[in-house]
Design a protein around this motif. Sequence first.
Motif, mmCIF file in Angstrom:
data_model
loop_
_atom_site.group_PDB
_atom_site.id
_atom_site.type_symbol
_atom_site.label_atom_id
_atom_site.label_comp_id
_atom_site.label_asym_id
_atom_site.label_seq_id
_atom_site.Cartn_x
_atom_site.Cartn_y
_atom_site.Cartn_z
ATOM 1 N N LEU A 35 15.375 -63.025 39.526
ATOM 2 C CA LEU A 35 15.087 -63.212 38.100
ATOM 3 C C LEU A 35 14.416 -61.974 37.521
ATOM 4 O O LEU A 35 14.773 -61.502 36.433
ATOM 5 N N ALA A 36 13.438 -61.417 38.258
ATOM 6 C CA ALA A 36 12.748 -60.221 37.774
ATOM 7 C C ALA A 36 13.704 -59.042 37.637
ATOM 8 O O ALA A 36 13.638 -58.273 36.670
ATOM 9 N N MET A 37 14.620 -58.888 38.604
ATOM 10 C CA MET A 37 15.537 -57.765 38.547
ATOM 11 C C MET A 37 16.471 -57.865 37.345
ATOM 12 O O MET A 37 16.665 -56.897 36.601
ATOM 13 N N PHE A 38 17.046 -59.040 37.124
ATOM 14 C CA PHE A 38 17.983 -59.171 36.009
ATOM 15 C C PHE A 38 17.269 -59.066 34.668
ATOM 16 O O PHE A 38 17.846 -58.578 33.692
ATOM 17 N N PHE A 39 16.013 -59.522 34.596
ATOM 18 C CA PHE A 39 15.226 -59.350 33.376
ATOM 19 C C PHE A 39 15.111 -57.867 33.043
ATOM 20 O O PHE A 39 15.413 -57.432 31.922
ATOM 21 N N GLY A 40 14.654 -57.084 34.009
ATOM 22 C CA GLY A 40 14.444 -55.665 33.759
ATOM 23 C C GLY A 40 15.723 -54.895 33.536
ATOM 24 O O GLY A 40 15.805 -54.048 32.633
ATOM 25 N N VAL A 41 16.764 -55.185 34.323
ATOM 26 C CA VAL A 41 17.996 -54.395 34.269
ATOM 27 C C VAL A 41 18.806 -54.716 33.020
ATOM 28 O O VAL A 41 19.216 -53.810 32.274
ATOM 29 N N PHE A 42 19.059 -56.008 32.750
ATOM 30 C CA PHE A 42 19.905 -56.336 31.611
ATOM 31 C C PHE A 42 19.226 -56.013 30.295
ATOM 32 O O PHE A 42 19.867 -55.550 29.350
ATOM 33 N N GLY A 43 17.920 -56.255 30.201
ATOM 34 C CA GLY A 43 17.222 -55.889 28.979
ATOM 35 C C GLY A 43 17.265 -54.395 28.718
ATOM 36 O O GLY A 43 17.453 -53.943 27.587
ATOM 37 N N SER A 44 17.134 -53.601 29.792
ATOM 38 C CA SER A 44 17.157 -52.146 29.646
ATOM 39 C C SER A 44 18.552 -51.636 29.315
ATOM 40 O O SER A 44 18.726 -50.764 28.443
ATOM 41 N N ILE A 45 19.572 -52.155 30.012
ATOM 42 C CA ILE A 45 20.937 -51.693 29.759
ATOM 43 C C ILE A 45 21.385 -52.041 28.350
ATOM 44 O O ILE A 45 22.125 -51.282 27.711
ATOM 45 N N PHE A 46 20.938 -53.189 27.817
ATOM 46 C CA PHE A 46 21.287 -53.568 26.447
ATOM 47 C C PHE A 46 20.890 -52.470 25.466
ATOM 48 O O PHE A 46 21.638 -52.155 24.524
ATOM 49 N N LEU A 47 19.732 -51.861 25.674
ATOM 50 C CA LEU A 47 19.272 -50.803 24.776
ATOM 51 C C LEU A 47 19.821 -49.436 25.167
ATOM 52 O O LEU A 47 20.257 -48.666 24.303
ATOM 53 N N LEU A 48 19.837 -49.126 26.451
ATOM 54 C CA LEU A 48 20.283 -47.798 26.881
ATOM 55 C C LEU A 48 21.776 -47.592 26.628
ATOM 56 O O LEU A 48 22.211 -46.467 26.376
ATOM 57 N N SER A 49 22.575 -48.658 26.707
ATOM 58 C CA SER A 49 24.015 -48.504 26.496
ATOM 59 C C SER A 49 24.335 -48.103 25.062
ATOM 60 O O SER A 49 25.399 -47.537 24.791
ATOM 61 N N GLN A 50 23.436 -48.423 24.121
ATOM 62 C CA GLN A 50 23.649 -48.033 22.728
ATOM 63 C C GLN A 50 23.003 -46.691 22.387
ATOM 64 O O GLN A 50 23.276 -46.124 21.327
ATOM 65 N N PHE A 51 22.151 -46.180 23.268
ATOM 66 C CA PHE A 51 21.356 -44.991 22.962
ATOM 67 C C PHE A 51 22.228 -43.783 22.645
ATOM 68 O O PHE A 51 22.011 -43.088 21.645
ATOM 69 N N PHE A 52 23.223 -43.503 23.489
ATOM 70 C CA PHE A 52 23.998 -42.274 23.318
ATOM 71 C C PHE A 52 24.823 -42.287 22.029
ATOM 72 O O PHE A 52 25.012 -41.249 21.397
ATOM 73 N N GLN A 53 25.312 -43.464 21.643
ATOM 74 C CA GLN A 53 26.089 -43.538 20.404
ATOM 75 C C GLN A 53 25.182 -43.505 19.182
ATOM 76 O O GLN A 53 25.479 -42.821 18.191
ATOM 77 N N THR A 54 24.083 -44.241 19.241
ATOM 78 C CA THR A 54 23.235 -44.403 18.063
ATOM 79 C C THR A 54 22.393 -43.163 17.775
ATOM 80 O O THR A 54 22.207 -42.782 16.615
ATOM 81 N N THR A 55 21.894 -42.504 18.816
ATOM 82 C CA THR A 55 20.984 -41.380 18.589
ATOM 83 C C THR A 55 21.642 -40.017 18.756
ATOM 84 O O THR A 55 21.187 -39.034 18.164
#
Length: 483
Positions: free
Chosen positions: A275-295
């Motif tokens: 549970l801890a791993m998926f919390f950290g990984v999916f929450g982070s990927i949700f934001l990081l996956s948009q970073f390169f396009q948005t910024t």
Amino acid sequence: MTPSPESARPRAGWTFAIVSVALFMVTLDNLVVTTALPTIRTDLGASIKSLEWTVNAYTLAYAVLLLTGAALGDRFGRRRMFSLGVLLFTVSSAAAALAPTTGALVAARAAQGLGAAIVTPLTLTLLSGAVPAAKRGLALGAWSGISGLGVALGPVVGGAVVDGISWHWIFWLNVPTGLVLVPLAARYLGESHGPASRLDLPGIGLAGTGLLGIVYGIVRGEALGWTSTTIVASIGAGVVLLAAFVAWEGRAKAPMLPLRFFRSRAFSATNGTSLAMFFGVFGSIFLLSQFFQTTQGLSPLQSGLRVLPWTIMPMVVAPVAGLLSDRIGARPLMAGGLALQAIAIGWLAAVTTPTVAYSALLVPFVLAGTGMALVFAPAANAVLGAVRPEEAGQASGATNAIRELGGVLGVAVLASVFTHDGGYTSPQAYVDGMTAALPIGAAVLALGALLALLIPGRPRTGAATAEADPAMVAVAPSPTGAA
């Protein structure tokens, strides 16, 4: 003559091929939509909350109904329900491709999640039944590698398809695959049933509505106010319903989730870590996956390729971790994997700016992916080793539900922090929100590493013993001897 258990096994090669393709298809859809989010936001006029639900509708339905999928397989036949799950996933993928509005897309994604919730736990159960116990660690390592491949290629496939055709085709790709899998499953998979004689309908209802109330409250908390009547009532009702679920499962004659599973330290600690791993990984990927396009103004494909060093590592490392879990046990691999991920996410939060060079992100991406790979197969092996063989379906459904719930909560919590501290108004605003959210993901991953230390070690004798975990006296020994 009565056939031996070994000769009665379904053909392992066909079983592995069919369940692996199905697993790849459903895990691909966990992240395939992430690199398409900016395009969907522009095309359908979606808000950040709508984008959250585009991801969370899938993962929430997936998490809530995984236990139901396992229970349906135990009751009505695992091959039969696996085939129906693949068919539902295929039809709902077509509906997502045809969605004219964000609401229609969210509904189709929820239906996809239901299909995936039926398929995923049954892939593990069907494979476990087809492979000899002595080779289970290797098979689970390969199974985890396929899952990792789906995760790895999700952002890249999504980016390539969005760049080359349109975002609708990230869903059309599932349709021919599903139409081929259904007849193959009917022809080559062996049928089996679990110990459940009837469905635990009250348990299904209480768990589903309770989880929905909590996640809805977290997702909408920032917009409506954390002390608003709607949010307090939603989260409060969710907590009460989940407490009622626990009380019901404790006295139900045929519980969907036998609470005695959690008397096993191996089962409880492994699921807390997941549970801890998926919390950290999916929450982070949700934001990081948009970073390169948005910024940085990159295309969806360019963005997906930049995330690839992170997401491709499970495909490379997970089979090796599966072999090692048979020899040294799950504890050192899972604790080390969570620690690597915590370091990587904290590193990304520290170095990211709107103009950060990609070379500064490469090492933490590789560390994060390696850490994920060290957890997948050992976690599956530890969970299956903590229960009786006939309870593999329930255990698989439980562990998949818990980790997907972690993903849902991770996306909801980190997106709420992002909205509070930043937004889409400028590259700097996006980075401000993301770098405020990522440390929370890193902290939860670090907590998961500490939880992993509670997983019982592998006994020196390789035999099941009461000293390894007193709660496991009545449980069949695992192939790793961890029971």
